[in-house]
Write an enzyme that holds these catalytic residues in place. Structure first.
Site, PDB file in Angstrom:
ATOM      1  N   HIS A 122     -10.861   6.063  -2.126  1.00 49.54           N
ATOM      2  CA  HIS A 122     -10.985   5.151  -0.719  1.00 49.54           C
ATOM      3  C   HIS A 122     -12.014   4.019  -1.009  1.00 49.54           C
ATOM      4  CE1 HIS A 122     -10.176   8.923   1.767  1.00 49.54           C
ATOM      5  NE2 HIS A 122      -9.225   8.285   1.649  1.00 49.54           N
ATOM      6  N   ARG A 132      -6.156  18.887   3.697  1.00 53.47           N
ATOM      7  CA  ARG A 132      -6.789  19.177   2.564  1.00 53.47           C
ATOM      8  C   ARG A 132      -7.878  19.922   2.690  1.00 53.47           C
ATOM      9  NH1 ARG A 132      -6.907  13.223  -0.032  1.00 53.47           N
ATOM     10  NH2 ARG A 132      -5.382  12.701   1.578  1.00 53.47           N
ATOM     11  N   ARG A 177      -2.337  -1.986  -3.808  1.00 53.00           N
ATOM     12  CA  ARG A 177      -3.369  -0.702  -3.826  1.00 53.00           C
ATOM     13  C   ARG A 177      -3.061   0.088  -4.867  1.00 53.00           C
ATOM     14  NH1 ARG A 177      -3.987   4.248  -0.046  1.00 53.00           N
ATOM     15  NH2 ARG A 177      -5.896   5.016  -0.866  1.00 53.00           N
ATOM     16  N   GLU A 229      -8.451  -2.092   4.126  1.00 53.80           N
ATOM     17  CA  GLU A 229      -8.009  -1.868   2.744  1.00 53.80           C
ATOM     18  C   GLU A 229      -6.936  -3.078   2.417  1.00 53.80           C
ATOM     19  OE1 GLU A 229      -6.165   1.768   2.782  1.00 53.80           O
ATOM     20  OE2 GLU A 229      -7.789   2.593   1.950  1.00 53.80           O
ATOM     21  N   HIS A 288     -15.568   7.553   5.543  1.00 54.18           N
ATOM     22  CA  HIS A 288     -14.052   6.946   5.845  1.00 54.18           C
ATOM     23  C   HIS A 288     -13.463   8.530   6.347  1.00 54.18           C
ATOM     24  CE1 HIS A 288     -10.281   5.062   4.649  1.00 54.18           C
ATOM     25  NE2 HIS A 288      -9.858   6.465   4.750  1.00 54.18           N
ATOM     26  N   GLY A 348     -10.110   9.838   8.030  1.00 55.06           N
ATOM     27  CA  GLY A 348      -8.687   9.390   8.205  1.00 55.06           C
ATOM     28  C   GLY A 348      -8.062  10.894   7.952  1.00 55.06           C
ATOM     29  N   ASN A 396       0.910  -1.273   0.004  1.00 55.52           N
ATOM     30  CA  ASN A 396       0.245   0.032  -0.066  1.00 55.52           C
ATOM     31  C   ASN A 396       0.703   1.346   0.013  1.00 55.52           C
ATOM     32  OD1 ASN A 396      -1.798   1.847   0.730  1.00 55.52           O
ATOM     33  ND2 ASN A 396      -3.076   0.593   2.006  1.00 55.52           N
ATOM     34  N   ARG A 417      -6.760  14.572  17.153  1.00 48.55           N
ATOM     35  CA  ARG A 417      -6.553  14.410  18.629  1.00 48.55           C
ATOM     36  C   ARG A 417      -6.273  15.960  19.043  1.00 48.55           C
ATOM     37  NH1 ARG A 417      -3.365   9.037  17.856  1.00 48.55           N
ATOM     38  NH2 ARG A 417      -2.730  10.129  16.102  1.00 48.55           N
ATOM     39  N   GLU A 430     -13.201   5.810  13.539  1.00 51.32           N
ATOM     40  CA  GLU A 430     -12.912   4.549  14.525  1.00 51.32           C
ATOM     41  C   GLU A 430     -12.925   4.953  16.060  1.00 51.32           C
ATOM     42  OE1 GLU A 430     -10.234   1.823  13.157  1.00 51.32           O
ATOM     43  OE2 GLU A 430     -11.124   2.058  11.085  1.00 51.32           O
TER      44      GLU A 430
HETATM   45  P1  ADP Z   1      -4.807   7.540   6.842  1.00 51.43           P
HETATM   46  O1  ADP Z   1      -5.616   8.370   6.208  1.00 51.43           O
HETATM   47  O2  ADP Z   1      -3.286   8.224   6.713  1.00 51.43           O
HETATM   48  O3  ADP Z   1      -4.659   6.123   6.726  1.00 51.43           O
HETATM   49  P2  ADP Z   1      -5.645   7.170   9.532  1.00 51.43           P
HETATM   50  O4  ADP Z   1      -6.983   6.352   9.021  1.00 51.43           O
HETATM   51  O5  ADP Z   1      -4.863   6.680  10.272  1.00 51.43           O
HETATM   52  O6  ADP Z   1      -4.856   8.015   8.371  1.00 51.43           O
HETATM   53  O7  ADP Z   1      -6.525   8.414  10.351  1.00 51.43           O
HETATM   54  C1  ADP Z   1      -5.562   9.389  10.816  1.00 51.43           C
HETATM   55  C2  ADP Z   1      -6.565  10.285  11.677  1.00 51.43           C
HETATM   56  O8  ADP Z   1      -6.999   9.766  12.705  1.00 51.43           O
HETATM   57  C3  ADP Z   1      -5.566  11.594  12.292  1.00 51.43           C
HETATM   58  O9  ADP Z   1      -6.469  12.886  12.092  1.00 51.43           O
HETATM   59  C4  ADP Z   1      -5.754  11.349  13.709  1.00 51.43           C
HETATM   60  O10 ADP Z   1      -5.724  12.438  14.374  1.00 51.43           O
HETATM   61  C5  ADP Z   1      -6.920  10.571  13.638  1.00 51.43           C
HETATM   62  N1  ADP Z   1      -7.166   9.762  14.961  1.00 51.43           N
HETATM   63  C6  ADP Z   1      -6.451   8.647  15.482  1.00 51.43           C
HETATM   64  N2  ADP Z   1      -6.689   8.435  16.806  1.00 51.43           N
HETATM   65  C7  ADP Z   1      -7.681   9.280  17.273  1.00 51.43           C
HETATM   66  C8  ADP Z   1      -8.399   9.414  18.265  1.00 51.43           C
HETATM   67  N3  ADP Z   1      -8.413   8.738  19.249  1.00 51.43           N
HETATM   68  N4  ADP Z   1      -9.539  10.573  18.376  1.00 51.43           N
HETATM   69  C9  ADP Z   1      -9.532  11.069  17.481  1.00 51.43           C
HETATM   70  N5  ADP Z   1      -8.736  11.200  16.195  1.00 51.43           N
HETATM   71  C10 ADP Z   1      -7.826  10.198  16.028  1.00 51.43           C
END
Ligand code: ADP
Length: 409
Positions: free
Chosen positions: A184, A245, A96, A388, A212, A214, A7, A289, A338
């Site tokens: 995604h 973004r 991917r 994924e 989704h 992230g 990936n 966070r 999540e």
């Molecule tokens: P990517 O898109 O790079 O795969 P992820 O799915 O790991 O990224 O998501 C990253 C995001 O998830 C970041 O903004 C991070 O702050 C957020 N995140 C991770 N853990 C928590 C949490 N406990 N509470 C809130 N946001 C979180």
């Protein structure tokens, strides 16, 4: 059968190895080896672990991307984090691939023709496509003639109707490939299937909205298991507010910046992709966070960033529900989806009028692959761990089992 998944991100390389038997497990299994490289400035951070509990974390001077990936893959069969005795134990490799261009949507065996198609599509996603092609070449070098499969992130959205995939610009745009592809898709598809499985329902009976959330964020409207709309479009920049973004902004802002502030194309790219979103508005971080933490402590711009994020999510989800003519299931997935009960609760609050209600206790306990809606809710809300890589491994397994002669001539 051992399936290796690659990936490739613009500044990261994730990889994992699955051992799959003669039947596909109903529950996603853990991988037997997992490795990740993250590049920042002139450093590369490696995190590798295997299923025997051995792990390695190290920061080294960056070097070339190709050398780093070779080193990562070699740790599969050498050193403390070894998981197999040699490269010949890998049966198939799945990649991917972010963009398949105008013609490639279904998973495809990597041939010279497919590599050329990815090269052609690289005008749409240059950073990703280059990394993906490099990954395929390194696999050829290290593993020889092992079959490789490209699984496209745009693939799941190929079922969008023309009204959703065509921009209301001149029609020639569509003919030139300037259209809404959506991204995604591998995880949106996985979540739709997993939600149906968890609820014990047939996909054909469900209207689902998958969120989704992230670093990149997108929604998909899924009817009878098929994507009918999504928030990302020609590039992964359209739609929701994201970590760095902007998501959708008035295109008039861009012409204003070009005319009045003499912005060049690279400067526009940089501001929209790297200096906007949560980071741009808060001025402190792209990490949800930190935004949550700062807004609790009264940091006004972090509070504003959070409010915009939730507002855009609510209006996007509302649009997806309208496209579907109702909703049976809402899924939250990826880092924020999540892990943040606050974001889920704030987003869901405005949809109570539809019979969507959370079980507050379940919502606050970091659920994974669980229904967190209240027992009397008429819309189910699920949290599903993004998978994924497992989805790609499953496609590889399906290919080997459905057409063994195609992959092993
Ligand atoms: P990517 O898109 O790079 O795969 P992820 O799915 O790991 O990224 O998501 C990253 C995001 O998830 C970041 O903004 C991070 O702050 C957020 N995140 C991770 N853990 C928590 C949490 N406990 N509470 C809130 N946001 C979180």
């Amino acid at each position: 059968m051992n399936v290796l998944v690659l990936n490739s991100g613009s500044s990261s390389q994730k990889s994992c190895l699955y051992e799959i038997g003669d039947t596909l497990p109903a529950e996603p299994p853990a991988c037997i080896w997992e490795g990740k490289i993250e590049w920042s400035d002139d450093q590369a951070e490696y995190s590798i672990r295997n299923s025997r509990g051995a792990s390695k974390n190290e920061m080294v001077p960056a070097g070339s991307r190709g050398e780093a990936i070779e080193r990562l893959l070699q740790s599969l069969w050498s050193g403390d984090t070894q998981a197999i005795s040699g490269p010949s134990e890998i049966d198939v490799v799945g990649h991917r691939v972010v963009h398949g261009g105008l013609r490639h949507f279904e998973p495809a065996i990597v041939t010279e023709r497919i590599k050329t198609a990815i090269e052609v599509a690289s005008v749409f996603a240059p950073l990703h496509s280059r990394a993906e092609l490099q990954g395929m070449e390194i696999v050829e070098k290290l593993l020889g003639a092992v079959p490789q499969l490209a699984v496209f992130d745009t693939g799941f959205h190929r079922t969008m109707p023309p009204s959703a995939s065509t921009y209301p610009g001149p029609y020639e745009w569509f003919e030139q490939g300037i259209r809404r592809y959506g991204f995604h898709g591998i995880n949106h598809q996985y979540c739709a299937e997993r939600a149906a499985q968890l609820l014990g329902k047939k996909m054909g009976s469900l209207r689902q909205v998958t969120c989704h959330l992230g670093n990149g964020c997108s929604l998909a409207a899924i009817r009878e298991g098929r994507s009918v709309d999504t928030t990302m479009g020609f590039t992964p920049l359209e739609g929701l507010m994201m970590g760095t973004r902007s998501g959708t902004v008035d295109p008039g802002i861009l012409t204003y910046l070009i005319r009045q502030r003499q912005f060049s194309a690279p400067q526009l790219d940089d501001v929209l992709n790297k200096k906007s979103g949560l980071l741009g508005v808060s001025g402190i971080s792209s990490d949800m966070r930190e935004i949550l933490d700062a807004s609790r402590k009264g940091h006004a711009r972090s509070r504003l960033a959070l409010d915009i994020y939730v507002h855009r999510l609510q209006s996007g989800i509302g649009a997806m529900i309208a496209v579907l003519g109702g909703v049976d299931v809402l899924v939250f997935t990826a880092g924020v989806g999540e892990n943040s009960p606050e974001v889920r609760a704030a987003v869901c609050d405005n949809f109570a009028f539809l019979g969507l209600r959370l079980d507050q206790t379940k919502n606050t306990k970091s659920p994974s692959d669980e229904d967190i809606s209240a027992p009397d809710a008429t819309v189910r809300v699920l949290v599903i761990h993004a998978q994924e890589d497992w989805m790609i491994a499953r496609e590889c397994w399906n290919l080997v089992h459905s057409a063994p002669t195609r992959v092993r001539p």
